[in-house]
Design an enzyme around this catalytic site. Sequence first.
Site, PDB file in Angstrom:
ATOM      1  N   ALA A  44       1.237  -1.145  -0.374  1.00  0.00           N
ATOM      2  CA  ALA A  44      -0.020   0.419   0.206  1.00  0.00           C
ATOM      3  C   ALA A  44       0.622   1.163   0.148  1.00  0.00           C
ATOM      4  O   ALA A  44       1.870   0.810   0.538  1.00  0.00           O
ATOM      5  CB  ALA A  44      -1.194  -0.097   1.177  1.00  0.00           C
TER       6      ALA A  44
ATOM      7  N   GLU B 127       4.838  -5.329   7.466  1.00  0.00           N
ATOM      8  CA  GLU B 127       3.687  -3.919   7.807  1.00  0.00           C
ATOM      9  C   GLU B 127       4.422  -3.602   9.646  1.00  0.00           C
ATOM     10  O   GLU B 127       4.537  -2.269   9.702  1.00  0.00           O
ATOM     11  CB  GLU B 127       2.293  -4.287   8.309  1.00  0.00           C
ATOM     12  CG  GLU B 127       1.725  -4.278   6.743  1.00  0.00           C
ATOM     13  CD  GLU B 127       1.865  -5.410   5.743  1.00  0.00           C
ATOM     14  OE1 GLU B 127       2.359  -5.663   6.462  1.00  0.00           O
ATOM     15  OE2 GLU B 127       1.068  -5.651   5.053  1.00  0.00           O
TER      16      GLU B 127
HETATM   17  N1  CAA Z   1       4.479   3.138  -1.201  1.00  0.00           N
HETATM   18  C1  CAA Z   1       4.995   4.695  -1.496  1.00  0.00           C
HETATM   19  N2  CAA Z   1       6.331   4.640  -2.670  1.00  0.00           N
HETATM   20  C2  CAA Z   1       6.746   3.593  -2.151  1.00  0.00           C
HETATM   21  C3  CAA Z   1       6.496   2.058  -1.949  1.00  0.00           C
HETATM   22  C4  CAA Z   1       4.974   2.037  -1.186  1.00  0.00           C
HETATM   23  N3  CAA Z   1       4.702   0.589  -0.845  1.00  0.00           N
HETATM   24  N4  CAA Z   1       7.191   1.648  -1.886  1.00  0.00           N
HETATM   25  C5  CAA Z   1       8.484   2.076  -2.526  1.00  0.00           C
HETATM   26  N5  CAA Z   1       8.171   3.241  -2.870  1.00  0.00           N
HETATM   27  C6  CAA Z   1       8.361   4.060  -4.471  1.00  0.00           C
HETATM   28  C7  CAA Z   1      10.031   4.877  -2.862  1.00  0.00           C
HETATM   29  O1  CAA Z   1       9.975   5.588  -2.117  1.00  0.00           O
HETATM   30  C8  CAA Z   1      11.034   5.713  -3.977  1.00  0.00           C
HETATM   31  O2  CAA Z   1      10.333   6.088  -5.117  1.00  0.00           O
HETATM   32  P1  CAA Z   1      11.102   7.383  -4.920  1.00  0.00           P
HETATM   33  O3  CAA Z   1      12.141   7.499  -6.085  1.00  0.00           O
HETATM   34  O4  CAA Z   1      10.005   9.380  -5.276  1.00  0.00           O
HETATM   35  O5  CAA Z   1      12.081   7.603  -3.313  1.00  0.00           O
HETATM   36  C9  CAA Z   1      10.840   4.885  -5.276  1.00  0.00           C
HETATM   37  O6  CAA Z   1       9.320   3.669  -4.785  1.00  0.00           O
HETATM   38  C10 CAA Z   1      11.233   3.040  -5.208  1.00  0.00           C
HETATM   39  O7  CAA Z   1      11.497   2.584  -4.134  1.00  0.00           O
HETATM   40  P2  CAA Z   1      13.212   2.727  -3.455  1.00  0.00           P
HETATM   41  O8  CAA Z   1      13.890   3.609  -3.767  1.00  0.00           O
HETATM   42  O9  CAA Z   1      12.925   2.120  -2.048  1.00  0.00           O
HETATM   43  O10 CAA Z   1      13.084   1.314  -3.829  1.00  0.00           O
HETATM   44  P3  CAA Z   1      14.438   0.073  -3.294  1.00  0.00           P
HETATM   45  O11 CAA Z   1      14.888  -1.108  -4.884  1.00  0.00           O
HETATM   46  O12 CAA Z   1      15.517   1.016  -2.979  1.00  0.00           O
HETATM   47  O13 CAA Z   1      13.276  -0.434  -2.333  1.00  0.00           O
HETATM   48  C11 CAA Z   1      11.736  -1.887  -1.527  1.00  0.00           C
HETATM   49  C12 CAA Z   1      12.694  -1.521  -2.716  1.00  0.00           C
HETATM   50  C13 CAA Z   1      12.667  -2.827  -0.925  1.00  0.00           C
HETATM   51  C14 CAA Z   1      10.311  -2.640  -2.188  1.00  0.00           C
HETATM   52  C15 CAA Z   1      11.200  -0.119  -0.848  1.00  0.00           C
HETATM   53  O14 CAA Z   1      11.051   0.598  -1.676  1.00  0.00           O
HETATM   54  C16 CAA Z   1      10.311  -0.603   0.040  1.00  0.00           C
HETATM   55  O15 CAA Z   1      10.771  -0.843   1.184  1.00  0.00           O
HETATM   56  N6  CAA Z   1       8.973  -0.028   0.001  1.00  0.00           N
HETATM   57  C17 CAA Z   1       7.991  -0.215   1.020  1.00  0.00           C
HETATM   58  C18 CAA Z   1       7.604  -2.353   0.979  1.00  0.00           C
HETATM   59  C19 CAA Z   1       6.767  -2.458   2.052  1.00  0.00           C
HETATM   60  O16 CAA Z   1       7.162  -1.249   3.824  1.00  0.00           O
HETATM   61  N7  CAA Z   1       5.505  -2.742   1.918  1.00  0.00           N
HETATM   62  C20 CAA Z   1       4.104  -2.929   3.203  1.00  0.00           C
HETATM   63  C21 CAA Z   1       3.333  -1.479   3.181  1.00  0.00           C
HETATM   64  S1  CAA Z   1       2.513  -1.111   4.035  1.00  0.00           S
HETATM   65  C22 CAA Z   1       0.957  -2.078   3.369  1.00  0.00           C
HETATM   66  O17 CAA Z   1       0.691  -2.233   2.067  1.00  0.00           O
HETATM   67  C23 CAA Z   1      -0.190  -1.584   4.756  1.00  0.00           C
HETATM   68  C24 CAA Z   1      -1.336  -3.014   4.282  1.00  0.00           C
HETATM   69  O18 CAA Z   1      -1.248  -4.049   4.763  1.00  0.00           O
HETATM   70  C25 CAA Z   1      -2.291  -2.072   3.927  1.00  0.00           C
END
Ligand code: CAA
Length: 257
Positions: free
Chosen positions: A66, A134
């Site tokens: 999300a 999460e």
């Molecule tokens: N939400 C919003 N933006 C996100 C995102 C997310 N879940 N995941 C990645 N992005 C964005 C980053 O902010 C980044 O944007 P900018 O270029 O504008 O800075 C872009 O995507 C590329 O991401 P990274 O630079 O972080 O890429 P990376 O290769 O270094 O890392 C990753 C990849 C490990 C997936 C890392 O992006 C990450 O940890 N993302 C979050 C994953 C996460 O925690 N997901 C769970 C969300 S909570 C949820 O889903 C709740 C639910 O159950 C409803």
Amino acid sequence: MSEQLVEMVDNDGVVRLTINRPKALNALNREVIEALAEILDRLEGREGLRAVLITGAGEKSFVAGADITAMREMNPLEARDFAGQALKTIKRLETLPVPVVALVNGFCLGGGCELALACDWAVASDNAVFGQPEVLLGVIPGFGGSQRLPRRVGPAMALDLCTTGRKIDAQEALRIGLVNQVMSQAELEDYAATLTKQLSGNGPGAVRSAKQVIHDGMDQDLDSALALETSLFALCFASDEQREGMSAFVEKRKPNF
Ligand code: CAA
């Protein structure tokens, strides 16, 4: 034409949906979920629909969760509304009367993993990464993961993933039954083509009943579920499909469903 947040391509009734927000690794915000809901409006009740494949744009991510930026400032009511919107849409995808398959082509985290779990099965590319991270953000899964994950991989593994927030690779996802197969990105495309061919050749009513009996039966005790199977099996014999399928076998030709 403006870029769609969810792209749809129909190939002989096998519809491929692509979550298309690659700059945010296809993270699910309200707009993406609304776009998916609009596509479901068109798919539900559609004549000739055989299957739905769902994947993410680009070679890096299926869906990275999300949208954290959008959720950051939400209050509890807004969070409940957001989760409710997503849960409802994901449920509609799950209950389409055709196989729904996730082609997991990279990061499959949080809400992305929850989306894949609502699909009938998932296949993954070898660079895929799965997890319910999460707790690292101070929350719990909100798009169904706390309930669909234990049903797919068992409660102990679900507790491990949801409380540690650790990420697992495609091979571990295969070993625990989160995905059915692992392959290269290129093979994922071949898989989609093969599946399209297989599913378009099968009796659509029988495929629909096979999905229904497994889903509905899983929520019932064994005897009730077996009775449901008998009813749906018998119902097949009221269809042209059964006559065509069995006649084709006896006459040594391909069935024409
Ligand atoms: N939400 C919003 N933006 C996100 C995102 C997310 N879940 N995941 C990645 N992005 C964005 C980053 O902010 C980044 O944007 P900018 O270029 O504008 O800075 C872009 O995507 C590329 O991401 P990274 O630079 O972080 O890429 P990376 O290769 O270094 O890392 C990753 C990849 C490990 C997936 C890392 O992006 C990450 O940890 N993302 C979050 C994953 C996460 O925690 N997901 C769970 C969300 S909570 C949820 O889903 C709740 C639910 O159950 C409803």
